[in-house]
Design an enzyme around this catalytic site. Sequence first.
Site, PDB file in Angstrom:
ATOM      1  N   VAL A  68      -1.378  -1.956  -7.917  1.00 13.61           N
ATOM      2  CA  VAL A  68      -1.093  -1.685  -6.502  1.00 13.61           C
ATOM      3  C   VAL A  68       0.004  -2.581  -5.938  1.00 13.61           C
ATOM      4  CG1 VAL A  68      -3.425  -0.836  -6.033  1.00 13.61           C
ATOM      5  CG2 VAL A  68      -2.893  -3.244  -5.612  1.00 13.61           C
ATOM      6  N   LYS A  69       0.505  -3.520  -6.730  1.00 13.45           N
ATOM      7  CA  LYS A  69       1.543  -4.427  -6.247  1.00 13.45           C
ATOM      8  C   LYS A  69       2.918  -3.750  -6.331  1.00 13.45           C
ATOM      9  CE  LYS A  69      -1.176  -7.974  -5.410  1.00 13.45           C
ATOM     10  NZ  LYS A  69      -2.439  -7.736  -6.114  1.00 13.45           N
TER      11      LYS A  69
END
Length: 398
Positions: A191-192
């Site tokens: 999710v980064k």
Amino acid sequence: MRSAPIPYGRQSISPADIQAVVDVLNSDWLTQGPTVERFEQTVAGYCGTAHGVAVNSATSALHMACLAAGLGPGDILWTSPNTFVASANCGLYCGATVDFVDIDPRTYNMSAERLEEKLERAAREGKLPKVVIPVHFAGQSCDMEAIGRLAGRYGFTVIEDASHAIGGRYKSEPVGNCRHSAMTVFSFHPVKIITTGEGGMVLTNSAELHERLVRLRSHGITRDPALMAGESHGPWYYEQIELGFNYRMTDIQAALGVSQMTRLDEFVERRHHLAKRYDEALRDDPFVLPFQHPDSYSAFHLYVIRLQAGEPGSGHKGRKEVFEALRQRGILVNVHYIPVHIQPYYRANGFDAGDFPQAEQYYREAITLPLYAGLAEIDQDRVITALQELLCPPSAPK
């Protein structure tokens, strides 16, 4: 037909990313090898830092950075309460005591003003921290110049938790250049901003810290004769000279990371575009939009709004009601973060509600909206429409 769910965050994997991984799978190296070194050089070069040490997670990176800074039993680490628990747990792994510094009510980062006040008290009491970990929440840098200046005055080591912030800038320079810190940590969770599947990295300009980080990553082992206690028995010989860990990254992960780095600026630019669309569409609605400090160019890992508490008769719904209603519509909002100090483990170790009021007030109001490079504008419009339908009743038009 029900629309597909919209996650709050998601990786973007291209055919080139896939081919980079396939190339490694067809090579002689799968675990740590030349592609890991290439990834380290790519990230360090992007940030303008001398050294990078890639590991299997940002949690491992934080732990190693604390050990490299000499943190141990009897020492104190301070961090932000508005973060994932890893930013604090890394101190406990070293046997240190952990405490927190309340956040700035606009940026949601560690407040440099509260830090200075707490340092003044700690100096009088003889309880200064050995390590301070400011967290660049949502991708926006903390006030690193002020924090670095305090580090010089009070003698603590600064480790930037920039898990949210690769691709961001502070005072026109890349986050991660370690100008105001000893080390910076990045995360490459899916999710980064960029991903290696799982993974992290420590950046530093110190050759000494780099040498120790490399050793800690692989069981505390060295092949450098100058560091050995005994005489080398041959080219195969190594010695374990301290207690390290198996925190290594694989070449498979690193290949994905190298490929993802070619699109880092594109990812951040796209996130800014989407954040601006949110800003423009939601600016007249009953909540607080993310504040962007002029010294910072955020990586925009997260887009967090703060709901105004629903008072009786106001027509405004509370956070829990809005959260559940959005999820029922397939909009998978999230909350970042539950303040670390009110987690049961930390309560059992002496913390309590009310200790850090700004972080707690922020938490009561915060909702993270979907934001990722691959978010289609038609899906973002679904999010905006749903929010406005929930928060702007017909009796109270915009």
